[in-house]
Design an enzyme around this catalytic site. Structure first.
Site, mmCIF file in Angstrom:
data_model
loop_
_atom_site.group_PDB
_atom_site.id
_atom_site.type_symbol
_atom_site.label_atom_id
_atom_site.label_comp_id
_atom_site.label_asym_id
_atom_site.label_seq_id
_atom_site.Cartn_x
_atom_site.Cartn_y
_atom_site.Cartn_z
ATOM 1 N N GLU A 75 -9.639 -10.258 -0.913
ATOM 2 C CA GLU A 75 -10.968 -10.812 -0.655
ATOM 3 C C GLU A 75 -11.091 -11.316 0.779
ATOM 4 O O GLU A 75 -12.144 -11.179 1.397
ATOM 5 C CB GLU A 75 -11.322 -11.923 -1.642
ATOM 6 N N THR A 76 -10.024 -11.859 1.314
ATOM 7 C CA THR A 76 -10.055 -12.308 2.711
ATOM 8 C C THR A 76 -10.333 -11.135 3.641
ATOM 9 O O THR A 76 -11.238 -11.192 4.483
ATOM 10 C CB THR A 76 -8.718 -12.985 3.090
#
Length: 156
Positions: A75-76
């Site tokens: 997700e980062t």
């Protein structure tokens, strides 16, 4: 949990954000959670985002890399790509994340590479391939972010 390095951005992107008073490398650290987990963004553009994370400290009770840790890395990286695609006038907000875990990892460093699947005006979707130090795929993730208008600087 490891050395933290600033992401590497193309100079034209750094300049675009700097003109708005935004320190892009500082903005795209991995955040508090990412820092605790040792996530490092090492390369970033809308076309490709690369980051690493140590397995040590990010394991589940059986000693394997925790699936949630892989999700944080994915997700980062996908969020960084989405934000860079949206540009300085947009904010990327994750709306869907799925992860398929292919193999366990007990030590070393994993590397995630996020590449775009779709880049539109209101959404961006990235596939994130996470591999171990032998370049074996550990996890495949897909993240879709909604691109919302960024708050205006004069709005307080």
């Amino acid at each position: 949990m490891g050395e933290h390095t600033a992401p590497k951005f193309p100079q034209e992107i750094i300049d675009e954000y700097a003109a708005l008073g935004v320190d892009l490398p500082a903005l795209f650290s991995a955040g508090h959670l990412g820092e605790r987990m040792g996530v490092t963004v090492v390369e970033a553009s809308a076309e490709r985002v690369v980051g690493t994370m140590p397995v040590e400290g990010n394991t589940q009770p059986y000693g394997l890399l925790h699936g949630g840790a892989s999700a944080v890395l994915a997700e980062t990286l996908g969020s960084v790509g989405s934000m860079l695609h949206g540009g300085a006038t947009k904010v990327a907000v994750g709306v869907d994340l799925n992860c398929t875990h292919h193999r366990g990892v007990r030590s070393g460093l994993v590397t995630g590479v996020a590449t775009p699947v779709h880049r539109g005006r209101s959404t961006a979707t990235y596939e994130i391939a996470i591999t171990d130090e032998q370049d074996r795929r550990v996890c495949t993730a897909r993240l879709t972010c909604m691109l919302r208008d960024a708050p205006r600087p004069d709005a307080a």
